[in-house]
Design an enzyme around this catalytic site. Sequence first.
Site, PDB file in Angstrom:
ATOM      1  CD  GLU A  77      10.739  12.613  10.239  1.00  0.00           C
ATOM      2  OE1 GLU A  77       9.376  12.021  10.583  1.00  0.00           O
ATOM      3  OE2 GLU A  77      11.547  11.775  10.477  1.00  0.00           O
TER       4      GLU A  77
ATOM      5  CD  GLU B  50      14.261   1.747   8.694  1.00  0.00           C
ATOM      6  OE1 GLU B  50      14.064   2.753   8.501  1.00  0.00           O
ATOM      7  OE2 GLU B  50      14.867   1.095   8.165  1.00  0.00           O
TER       8      GLU B  50
ATOM      9  CB  CYS C 278      13.485   8.923   8.019  1.00  0.00           C
ATOM     10  SG  CYS C 278      14.211   7.903   6.618  1.00  0.00           S
TER      11      CYS C 278
ATOM     12  CE  LYS D 276      -1.833   2.784   2.936  1.00  0.00           C
ATOM     13  NZ  LYS D 276      -1.470   4.113   1.993  1.00  0.00           N
TER      14      LYS D 276
ATOM     15  N   GLY E  53       3.151   4.327  13.027  1.00  0.00           N
ATOM     16  CA  GLY E  53       4.160   2.835  14.008  1.00  0.00           C
ATOM     17  C   GLY E  53       3.026   2.798  15.258  1.00  0.00           C
TER      18      GLY E  53
ATOM     19  N   GLY F 196       7.276   4.403   8.051  1.00  0.00           N
ATOM     20  CA  GLY F 196       6.345   6.204   8.213  1.00  0.00           C
ATOM     21  C   GLY F 196       6.393   6.987   9.332  1.00  0.00           C
ATOM     22  CB  SER F 197       4.221   9.431  11.672  1.00  0.00           C
ATOM     23  OG  SER F 197       3.168   8.813  11.385  1.00  0.00           O
ATOM     24  CB  THR F 198       7.054   7.514  15.540  1.00  0.00           C
ATOM     25  OG1 THR F 198       8.655   8.429  15.255  1.00  0.00           O
ATOM     26  CG2 THR F 198       6.961   7.282  17.468  1.00  0.00           C
ATOM     27  CD  GLU F 199      -0.235  10.887  14.640  1.00  0.00           C
ATOM     28  OE1 GLU F 199       0.596  11.520  14.073  1.00  0.00           O
ATOM     29  OE2 GLU F 199      -1.566  10.721  14.353  1.00  0.00           O
TER      30      GLU F 199
HETATM   31  P1  NAI Z   1       2.172   8.717   7.586  1.00  0.00           P
HETATM   32  O1  NAI Z   1       2.622   7.542   9.182  1.00  0.00           O
HETATM   33  O2  NAI Z   1       0.538   9.230   8.258  1.00  0.00           O
HETATM   34  O3  NAI Z   1       2.395   8.016   6.874  1.00  0.00           O
HETATM   35  C1  NAI Z   1       2.864   7.047   5.879  1.00  0.00           C
HETATM   36  C2  NAI Z   1       2.220   5.564   5.700  1.00  0.00           C
HETATM   37  O4  NAI Z   1       1.219   5.134   6.278  1.00  0.00           O
HETATM   38  C3  NAI Z   1       1.066   6.019   4.528  1.00  0.00           C
HETATM   39  O5  NAI Z   1       1.296   4.768   3.494  1.00  0.00           O
HETATM   40  C4  NAI Z   1       0.181   6.264   5.042  1.00  0.00           C
HETATM   41  O6  NAI Z   1      -1.684   5.942   4.013  1.00  0.00           O
HETATM   42  C5  NAI Z   1      -0.147   4.798   6.098  1.00  0.00           C
HETATM   43  N1  NAI Z   1      -0.727   5.065   6.788  1.00  0.00           N
HETATM   44  C6  NAI Z   1      -1.750   6.282   7.865  1.00  0.00           C
HETATM   45  N2  NAI Z   1      -1.905   6.357   9.281  1.00  0.00           N
HETATM   46  C7  NAI Z   1      -1.999   4.286   8.855  1.00  0.00           C
HETATM   47  C8  NAI Z   1      -2.740   3.618   9.877  1.00  0.00           C
HETATM   48  N3  NAI Z   1      -3.755   3.932  10.988  1.00  0.00           N
HETATM   49  N4  NAI Z   1      -2.679   2.248   9.207  1.00  0.00           N
HETATM   50  C9  NAI Z   1      -1.335   1.994   8.324  1.00  0.00           C
HETATM   51  N5  NAI Z   1      -1.543   2.630   7.455  1.00  0.00           N
HETATM   52  C10 NAI Z   1      -1.460   3.994   8.143  1.00  0.00           C
HETATM   53  O7  NAI Z   1       2.653  10.031   7.454  1.00  0.00           O
HETATM   54  P2  NAI Z   1       2.216  11.089   7.078  1.00  0.00           P
HETATM   55  O8  NAI Z   1       0.784  11.507   7.468  1.00  0.00           O
HETATM   56  O9  NAI Z   1       1.677  11.539   5.742  1.00  0.00           O
HETATM   57  O10 NAI Z   1       3.817  12.740   7.713  1.00  0.00           O
HETATM   58  C11 NAI Z   1       3.139  13.151   8.543  1.00  0.00           C
HETATM   59  C12 NAI Z   1       4.560  13.374   9.674  1.00  0.00           C
HETATM   60  O11 NAI Z   1       4.820  11.521   9.735  1.00  0.00           O
HETATM   61  C13 NAI Z   1       4.754  14.037   8.365  1.00  0.00           C
HETATM   62  O12 NAI Z   1       5.570  15.106   8.534  1.00  0.00           O
HETATM   63  C14 NAI Z   1       7.108  13.311   8.788  1.00  0.00           C
HETATM   64  O13 NAI Z   1       7.464  14.151  10.182  1.00  0.00           O
HETATM   65  C15 NAI Z   1       6.589  11.825   8.888  1.00  0.00           C
HETATM   66  N6  NAI Z   1       6.776  11.087   8.406  1.00  0.00           N
HETATM   67  C16 NAI Z   1       7.943  10.635   8.920  1.00  0.00           C
HETATM   68  C17 NAI Z   1       8.615   9.257   7.473  1.00  0.00           C
HETATM   69  C18 NAI Z   1       9.686   8.523   8.019  1.00  0.00           C
HETATM   70  O14 NAI Z   1      10.196   7.990   7.236  1.00  0.00           O
HETATM   71  N7  NAI Z   1      10.035   8.906   8.817  1.00  0.00           N
HETATM   72  C19 NAI Z   1       7.652   9.345   6.282  1.00  0.00           C
HETATM   73  C20 NAI Z   1       5.933   9.202   5.828  1.00  0.00           C
HETATM   74  C21 NAI Z   1       5.914  10.431   7.046  1.00  0.00           C
HETATM   75 MG    MG Z   2      -0.749  10.668   8.563  1.00  0.00          MG
END
Ligand code: NAI
Ligand code: MG
Length: 423
Positions: A327, A196, A230, A121, A179, A174-177
Site C-alpha cells: 500500500e 480494518e 484504504c 486513541k 494489525g 490502520g496498517s496491516t503491520e
Molecule cells: P499505523 O498503522 O502505525 O497507525 C494507525 C494507528 O495505529 C495510529 O493511531 C497509531 O498511533 C496506532 N499504532 C501504531 N502502532 C501501534 C501499536 N504498536 N499498537 C497499537 N496502536 C498502534 O500507520 P502509520 O504508521 O501511520 O502509516 C504507515 C502506513 O500504514 C501508511 O503509509 C499506509 O500505507 C498504512 N495505513 C493504512 C491505513 C488504512 O486505513 N488502510 C490508515 C493509516 C495507515
Molecule cells: Mg506506524
Amino acid sequence: MTPSARGKLLWRIADLIEAHVDELAELETLDQGKSFKTGRFGEIPASAEQFRYYAGFSTKILGQTIPTSIAYQPAGKQIFAYTTREPVGVVAAITPWNSPMLMAAMKLAPALAAGCTVVLKPAEETSLTAIRLGELMIEAGLPAGVVNIVTGFGEDVGAALTAHPDVDKVAFTGSTEVGKLIVRAAQGNLKKLTLELGGKSPAIILSDADMAIAIPGVSRGIFANSGQVCVAGSRIYAHRSVYDEVVDKLAATAGGMTLGHGLDPKVDLGPLVNRKQADRVAAFIDEGMSDGAEIAVGGRQEGETGAFYVPTVVTSVRPDMRMMREEIFGPVAAVTPFDEVEEALAFANDSPYGLAGSVWTRDLSSAHRVAAAVKAGTIWINCHSYFSPELPKGGHKQSGWGYENGGQGLENYLETKTVCAVI
Ligand code: NAI
Ligand code: MG
C-alpha cells in the site's frame, strides 16, 4: 441508560457535528492537510450520518426466544430458553490519520448504540477533531467516563491499550503491520478484535466501459484525499483496446489537478499528511522507476514547504514490483493492460490484500461476474469509494477481520447470552 435515551444521545451528537461542520472541516484541513471541501461536504457530514444510522439501532437490539428439543427434559417440566444481547464492554478504538473524524465516528457510533464504553486513541498526527468531538459529546449529554479520549503515540499509548487486561475489545483501522501486532498484544485476555487494514484495490476497465464515467470515476478512486484512502483504486487494469485512452485521459486528469493549501477553495488536493508520508511515496516511485516502471505524468514532490506529491500515473509495471504489492497511500495510479477478463482477474487477485475493487463496463453480466470473482470485501460497479453507514465494509485476506457499518457493524460490539431454564 435506556435504549431510547442512548438513541436520542447519538442523534444529538449528530446534530452538534452538523452545527459545527465548518469548524470541524477546518480543523481537519489544518491537521491532516486535506482540502476543506473534502471535509465540509464529505467526511464531516458522513460522520454525523454514522451517529444517526446507529441511533436507530439502540432501540432494536433484540434477543430471541428459542423452542428447544432437549432429550433429557425432566418429565412434567418445560424448557424456556432465550437470548439477550449485551455490550461487549470496554472498547479501545484506535484510528488512523487519513480520515480522522470519520474513522472515529465509525467506531464510536455502533459502540455507543450497543451500550459499550470507549477509550479512543486518535492517530498522533491528527488528534484535533477527535478532541473537539469529545467536547461536543459532553455538550450532547454523554455521561462522564463513557467515552475517554487519550492522545499519544501508537507504540506506547496504542500498545498499552491493546495489551490492557480491562479492555474487552479493540476496534482498529490502520496498517496491516500494526494489525498483526495488535493480534499478538490482544492474546493475553483474548480481546475481541475488528481490524480494518491496508488495501491495494484493483479497478478493472473492460473494453465496453463508458469512458465518460470510467475516467472521472477511476481518477477519483485513486486521487481523492491524495490517495490516502484504504480502498484507493491503485492498480488499474485496462483492456488493451482502451489502454492507451485510459493512460492518456487519466494522465490528463491527474495533470489538471490543482495542489495547494487545503483551505484554498480552488485546491483539489492538499499536501499529504506529513513529510514522512511524501518521502515514503517518493521512495516507492523511485524504486519502481529503477525497476523499469515509466511515468506518464507526475512522479515528483513539489514545493519547498509542505508535503506535496504530484498526482502520478505509472505504466510498464510488473506484478512483482513493491509498488504493486504494498500500500503506497499516496496519489499514484499504476495502469496495466490485459487481453482477457480472466487475465485481469488473475492480476486483481494476485495480492495479499482483499479490501475493495471496482469494475467498469456497460455489460451487466460481465459486471456481476467480475464482482463475484474478485476476492475483496467491497466491489463497486461503475463507481469507486462509495460509502454509506448502511453498507458493510471490511477486508478479505490480509485486509482485516470483521466488518464495520450496517447491522454487522453493530454485532462487533455485542455479546450473546443464552438463558436456558427448566420451568
Ligand atoms: P499505523 O498503522 O502505525 O497507525 C494507525 C494507528 O495505529 C495510529 O493511531 C497509531 O498511533 C496506532 N499504532 C501504531 N502502532 C501501534 C501499536 N504498536 N499498537 C497499537 N496502536 C498502534 O500507520 P502509520 O504508521 O501511520 O502509516 C504507515 C502506513 O500504514 C501508511 O503509509 C499506509 O500505507 C498504512 N495505513 C493504512 C491505513 C488504512 O486505513 N488502510 C490508515 C493509516 C495507515
Ligand atoms: Mg506506524
